[in-house]
Design an enzyme around this catalytic site. Structure first.
Site: not given
Ligand SMILES: Cc1ncc(COP(=O)(O)O)c(C=O)c1O
Length: 398
Positions: A147, A231, A258
């Protein structure tokens, strides 16, 4: 483990959920937090504990999907954010705070250049654009099951609403399959701008990538003149400079987000100077990237403090606690994956697992992800262990 489980929270049909269903599709505005029939509502958080709208208190192992590395309302982060709010939450000019934060990220990672945005999704999109601009190529390679946010090219082509033409620009390969990678480069190598990889893909089961595969991936990409991008939106927490520093790879670009926002919306791209300089507005035909709230001083200040607090000692200690908890869970017969402070409980029925944990006073990610925070005490970790063992062994969850 002898630590007692907390009292069972109360669950009820929520009038809030019914109100939500009138004004939001399915009663939700963020697909990733949906748990059937409807998730409870958060009211407040303090340290490692979240309180829901029914007054239930839960040990928060979700931590807003891994972003709250220090739990809720850490006093130093709160002070930094409040002080930024008091002096103006956003301006149409850059601020000193973004320089200081970029300097901190550079020190930690060794990447010279940084750019900010407001989410991991944006960071990955920006990264892909930089890679295309730098190489003058169109295609990206990414891996099935990983994802990377909600951008069109990062979703599967058969996702409703995603245009089918992305199949022309995206090569989605099975991660770990070297022949598939070699074949993709043999056929399209001259037009591949970047290989985008998550070294610990959460949605794909939180299984760490094989170092030997990553080494080969880099050498194939280099041979064809493609960039390598990692990522690190979730995995940045696992090492001071990001998880890639544990691997035989030197990415040209990384995306993160995040935890680096200290609880506020954030995304960032770091990379080699020559690649990130594609954004330099003094160049002819620079890469365009805007964002009204990009590098807002509240996020910059809160993120800066959060990262300073998450120093090498904190990283090592939190990872050790996660590794111990995962090992103890495995010893107790619970199927787990993960690395350091990120643990994935494997279950055939994740909603049942999620609710079983909720009823035992633990908030997990909707896919069974547990993310530890520095706010957790040893007693809370023991309670998490007891709850996971009890939940994972209930017949509905197995
Ligand atoms: C690896 C990875 N990349 C990108 C994203 C997207 O980040 P955001 O939700 O902040 O847009 C996520 C979110 O979970 C992620 O896990």
């Amino acid at each position: 483990m002898t630590h007692p489980l907390p009292d069972r929270p109360r669950r009820s049909d929520s009038p809030l959920a019914r109100r939500a269903q009138h004004v939001m599709p399915g009663g939700i505005t963020r697909s990733t937090v949906y748990v059937p029939p409807h998730p409870p509502y958060a009211v407040s958080g303090s340290g490692a504990v979240l309180t829901d709208h029914l007054g239930n208190q839960l040990i928060d192992c979700n931590n807003n999907y891994t972003s709250l590395i220090h739990g809720h309302s850490h006093p130093a982060i709160e002070t930094a954010a409040m002080s930024a709010i008091r002096t103006g939450s956003a301006f149409g000019l850059p601020t000193r705070s973004e320089i200081e934060f970029a300097e901190l990220l550079s020190q930690r990672t060794g990447f010279e250049k940084w750019r900010f945005c407001n989410s991991g999704t944006e960071a990955v999109l920006m990264l892909v654009r930089a890679a295309r601009a730098h190489t003058g190529r169109q295609k990206i390679v990414r891996f099935a099951g990983s994802y990377h946010g909600t951008g069109d090219e990062l979703a599967s082509a058969n996702t409703p609403g995603v245009p089918s033409w992305i199949e022309k620009s995206v090569l989605e390969l099975p991660q770990g399959d070297l022949p598939a990678l070699e074949n993709a480069f043999a056929v399209h190598g001259d037009d591949i701008a970047v290989v985008l990889i998550d070294l610990l893909p959460n949605r794909a089961g939180l299984t760490p990538a094989e170092p030997a595969y990553i080494e080969r991936l880099q050498s194939i990409a280099r041979r064809y003149g493609a960039l390598v991008a990692v990522d690190e939106v979730i995995s940045f927490r696992l090492c001071l400079g990001g998880l890639h520093t544990e691997y035989p790879v030197q990415p040209d670009l990384i995306s993160t987000g995040k935890l680096i926002g200290g609880g506020f919306p954030v995304g960032a791209v770091g990379g080699r100077r020559e690649v990130l300089e594609s954004f330099d507005p003094t160049r002819t035909r620079p890469v365009m990237w805007g964002g009204t709230f990009t590098a807002n001083p509240v996020t910059m200040a809160a993120g800066h403090v959060a990262l300073q607090l998450y120093d090498q000692t904190a990283v090592t200690t939190l990872n050790a606690r996660g590794n111990r908890l995962r090992a103890d869970l495995r010893d107790a017969g619970v199927d787990t994956n993960g690395h350091g402070s990120l643990i994935r409980i494997l279950s055939n029925d994740t909603p049942a697992l999620w609710w079983a944990l909720y009823d035992l006073g633990v908030l997990a990610g909707s896919n069974g992800l547990l993310s530890l925070s520095t706010a957790m005490t040893d007693e809370q970790i023991d309670s998490i262990h007891a709850a996971v063992v009890a939940a994972a062994t209930t017949p509905a969850v197995r």
